[in-house]
Design a protein around this motif. Sequence first.
Motif, PDB file in Angstrom:
ATOM      1  N   LYS A 199     -18.337  20.060 -68.153  1.00  0.00           N
ATOM      2  CA  LYS A 199     -16.997  20.144 -67.559  1.00  0.00           C
ATOM      3  C   LYS A 199     -15.921  20.295 -68.624  1.00  0.00           C
ATOM      4  O   LYS A 199     -14.973  21.052 -68.458  1.00  0.00           O
ATOM      5  CB  LYS A 199     -16.710  18.889 -66.731  1.00  0.00           C
ATOM      6  CG  LYS A 199     -17.335  18.952 -65.374  1.00  0.00           C
ATOM      7  CD  LYS A 199     -16.869  17.790 -64.531  1.00  0.00           C
ATOM      8  CE  LYS A 199     -17.855  17.546 -63.414  1.00  0.00           C
ATOM      9  NZ  LYS A 199     -17.620  16.257 -62.776  1.00  0.00           N
ATOM     10  N   TRP A 200     -16.109  19.554 -69.703  1.00  0.00           N
ATOM     11  CA  TRP A 200     -15.146  19.625 -70.802  1.00  0.00           C
ATOM     12  C   TRP A 200     -15.127  21.035 -71.383  1.00  0.00           C
ATOM     13  O   TRP A 200     -14.067  21.621 -71.583  1.00  0.00           O
ATOM     14  CB  TRP A 200     -15.544  18.594 -71.875  1.00  0.00           C
ATOM     15  CG  TRP A 200     -14.621  18.516 -73.033  1.00  0.00           C
ATOM     16  CD1 TRP A 200     -13.335  18.032 -73.038  1.00  0.00           C
ATOM     17  CD2 TRP A 200     -14.902  18.906 -74.381  1.00  0.00           C
ATOM     18  NE1 TRP A 200     -12.815  18.106 -74.299  1.00  0.00           N
ATOM     19  CE2 TRP A 200     -13.751  18.640 -75.145  1.00  0.00           C
ATOM     20  CE3 TRP A 200     -16.020  19.458 -75.015  1.00  0.00           C
ATOM     21  CZ2 TRP A 200     -13.682  18.896 -76.508  1.00  0.00           C
ATOM     22  CZ3 TRP A 200     -15.953  19.706 -76.371  1.00  0.00           C
ATOM     23  CH2 TRP A 200     -14.802  19.427 -77.111  1.00  0.00           C
ATOM     24  N   TYR A 214     -14.182  12.956 -70.675  1.00  0.00           N
ATOM     25  CA  TYR A 214     -15.020  13.548 -69.629  1.00  0.00           C
ATOM     26  C   TYR A 214     -16.294  12.735 -69.412  1.00  0.00           C
ATOM     27  O   TYR A 214     -16.765  12.584 -68.295  1.00  0.00           O
ATOM     28  CB  TYR A 214     -15.362  15.008 -69.963  1.00  0.00           C
ATOM     29  CG  TYR A 214     -14.266  15.962 -69.555  1.00  0.00           C
ATOM     30  CD1 TYR A 214     -14.387  16.735 -68.413  1.00  0.00           C
ATOM     31  CD2 TYR A 214     -13.097  16.049 -70.303  1.00  0.00           C
ATOM     32  CE1 TYR A 214     -13.376  17.592 -68.023  1.00  0.00           C
ATOM     33  CE2 TYR A 214     -12.072  16.906 -69.923  1.00  0.00           C
ATOM     34  CZ  TYR A 214     -12.216  17.675 -68.782  1.00  0.00           C
ATOM     35  OH  TYR A 214     -11.211  18.510 -68.391  1.00  0.00           O
ATOM     36  N   GLU A 215     -16.842  12.207 -70.512  1.00  0.00           N
ATOM     37  CA  GLU A 215     -18.033  11.357 -70.406  1.00  0.00           C
ATOM     38  C   GLU A 215     -17.682  10.084 -69.627  1.00  0.00           C
ATOM     39  O   GLU A 215     -18.436   9.642 -68.763  1.00  0.00           O
ATOM     40  CB  GLU A 215     -18.575  10.988 -71.789  1.00  0.00           C
ATOM     41  CG  GLU A 215     -19.021  12.169 -72.642  1.00  0.00           C
ATOM     42  CD  GLU A 215     -20.366  12.754 -72.216  1.00  0.00           C
ATOM     43  OE1 GLU A 215     -21.035  12.178 -71.347  1.00  0.00           O
ATOM     44  OE2 GLU A 215     -20.727  13.819 -72.760  1.00  0.00           O
ATOM     45  N   ARG A 239     -15.325   9.674 -67.434  1.00  0.00           N
ATOM     46  CA  ARG A 239     -15.105  10.004 -66.025  1.00  0.00           C
ATOM     47  C   ARG A 239     -16.422  10.110 -65.261  1.00  0.00           C
ATOM     48  O   ARG A 239     -16.570   9.561 -64.175  1.00  0.00           O
ATOM     49  CB  ARG A 239     -14.321  11.309 -65.910  1.00  0.00           C
ATOM     50  CG  ARG A 239     -13.477  11.383 -64.671  1.00  0.00           C
ATOM     51  CD  ARG A 239     -12.857  12.738 -64.472  1.00  0.00           C
ATOM     52  NE  ARG A 239     -13.196  13.196 -63.126  1.00  0.00           N
ATOM     53  CZ  ARG A 239     -12.603  12.731 -62.031  1.00  0.00           C
ATOM     54  NH1 ARG A 239     -11.632  11.859 -62.105  1.00  0.00           N
ATOM     55  NH2 ARG A 239     -12.982  13.150 -60.840  1.00  0.00           N
ATOM     56  N   GLU A 240     -17.386  10.795 -65.870  1.00  0.00           N
ATOM     57  CA  GLU A 240     -18.703  10.918 -65.232  1.00  0.00           C
ATOM     58  C   GLU A 240     -19.356   9.545 -65.085  1.00  0.00           C
ATOM     59  O   GLU A 240     -20.003   9.248 -64.084  1.00  0.00           O
ATOM     60  CB  GLU A 240     -19.615  11.840 -66.045  1.00  0.00           C
ATOM     61  CG  GLU A 240     -19.264  13.313 -65.937  1.00  0.00           C
ATOM     62  CD  GLU A 240     -19.283  13.826 -64.502  1.00  0.00           C
ATOM     63  OE1 GLU A 240     -20.304  13.655 -63.821  1.00  0.00           O
ATOM     64  OE2 GLU A 240     -18.253  14.374 -64.062  1.00  0.00           O
ATOM     65  N   THR A 249     -13.531  23.441 -68.752  1.00  0.00           N
ATOM     66  CA  THR A 249     -12.102  23.213 -68.556  1.00  0.00           C
ATOM     67  C   THR A 249     -11.298  23.698 -69.765  1.00  0.00           C
ATOM     68  O   THR A 249     -10.267  24.348 -69.610  1.00  0.00           O
ATOM     69  CB  THR A 249     -11.839  21.710 -68.304  1.00  0.00           C
ATOM     70  OG1 THR A 249     -12.721  21.280 -67.264  1.00  0.00           O
ATOM     71  CG2 THR A 249     -10.419  21.448 -67.881  1.00  0.00           C
ATOM     72  N   GLN A 289      -7.736  10.934 -71.777  1.00  0.00           N
ATOM     73  CA  GLN A 289      -7.836  12.095 -70.902  1.00  0.00           C
ATOM     74  C   GLN A 289      -7.918  13.376 -71.730  1.00  0.00           C
ATOM     75  O   GLN A 289      -7.250  13.502 -72.739  1.00  0.00           O
ATOM     76  CB  GLN A 289      -6.599  12.145 -70.014  1.00  0.00           C
ATOM     77  CG  GLN A 289      -6.923  12.571 -68.612  1.00  0.00           C
ATOM     78  CD  GLN A 289      -5.692  12.547 -67.724  1.00  0.00           C
ATOM     79  OE1 GLN A 289      -4.731  11.850 -68.011  1.00  0.00           O
ATOM     80  NE2 GLN A 289      -5.729  13.298 -66.648  1.00  0.00           N
ATOM     81  N   GLY A 347     -20.713  15.719 -68.403  1.00  0.00           N
ATOM     82  CA  GLY A 347     -19.362  15.527 -68.932  1.00  0.00           C
ATOM     83  C   GLY A 347     -18.999  16.633 -69.898  1.00  0.00           C
ATOM     84  O   GLY A 347     -17.902  17.191 -69.844  1.00  0.00           O
ATOM     85  N   ARG A 348     -19.939  16.994 -70.774  1.00  0.00           N
ATOM     86  CA  ARG A 348     -19.671  18.036 -71.757  1.00  0.00           C
ATOM     87  C   ARG A 348     -19.527  19.411 -71.087  1.00  0.00           C
ATOM     88  O   ARG A 348     -18.666  20.201 -71.452  1.00  0.00           O
ATOM     89  CB  ARG A 348     -20.769  18.107 -72.819  1.00  0.00           C
ATOM     90  CG  ARG A 348     -20.441  19.115 -73.911  1.00  0.00           C
ATOM     91  CD  ARG A 348     -21.567  19.309 -74.882  1.00  0.00           C
ATOM     92  NE  ARG A 348     -21.698  18.268 -75.886  1.00  0.00           N
ATOM     93  CZ  ARG A 348     -21.012  18.274 -77.051  1.00  0.00           C
ATOM     94  NH1 ARG A 348     -20.165  19.235 -77.316  1.00  0.00           N
ATOM     95  NH2 ARG A 348     -21.196  17.306 -77.909  1.00  0.00           N
TER      96      ARG A 348
END
Length: 304
Positions: free
Chosen positions: A155-156, A47-48, A50-51, A159, A41, A152-153
């Motif tokens: 969002k990472w 994040y990748e 999760r996507e 965030t 996490q 994913g990137r």
Amino acid sequence: MLTWVARLAKWCPIGAISMELVKFDTQLMQNAEISGMLYQQGTLEGYEVREYLLEKWQRACAYCGAKDVPLEVEHIVPRSRHGSDRVSNLTLACEPCNQRKGTQTAAEFGYPEIQAQAKQPLRDAAAVNVTRWALYERLQATGLSVETGTGGRTKWNRTRRGLPKTHWLDAACVGASTPETLQVQQVIPLGIQATGRQRRQMCLVDRYGFPRTKGKEPSTVQGFRSGDIVRAVVPTGKHAGVYIGKAAVRARGSFNIATHAGTVTDISYRHCQRLHAADGYRYQKGAAALPLHASNAGVPAPHM
Ligand SMILES: [Zn+2]
């Protein structure tokens, strides 16, 4: 999109484009399924993953099928029972299901098929949006340097920088080149939405195919077009006054003008002066101009 790349390049010194091309790094995730990459996490890989899981489990709780609810990454065999952090031991669950499942395995919880499903890698993980690839190729043809990033990137990046979820901040966070600190305090985004010009249909029809509205008005009246921003100075009569707003042209030559204060009707074209020609886009300043649809959450849009 290409129109806007060309326009923006004319107005500002644009040297490179960052584009969100895919939701997750397909190569990385194929390797992850084979090599057993671990989920952690808060990391970029996390994040990748999760996507990837969102795609693999069709954005729904694996247990109750709930959609459009917050989904948690869930261990099929819980960690407390020595379940691994491998992608093949992960699924997505809504909070109530995750709570109820507790320390049970998916099979004990009554879902033996989830375990089998989790072991199947997502097929056609490379099947990315064809339209987006085509856009990518055409962006490259502009001669500018084009960087691609995953959802994913994005969002990472966003965030980690503590920025709220909005379209424009997501756009600012696309790609590896995103600066460590983004100055966003004084920035007022300009939302540009393609509205098209007029409908192609000559009139609207009811469900039996009979005309429901009168025929389409001609697109240009006395040189004005619906959507033009006009300034009207009406010297006399019940509409006397000055109005600035968007015109809806009528064949007889009197327009409706939508102003901030409301719509004024029947203003003759003779009183109107065009300030801005309708160009098929809607422009709005401020974050509110860029609504975020719930159903759109997690679905990357091409950003520049
Ligand atoms: Zn559920």
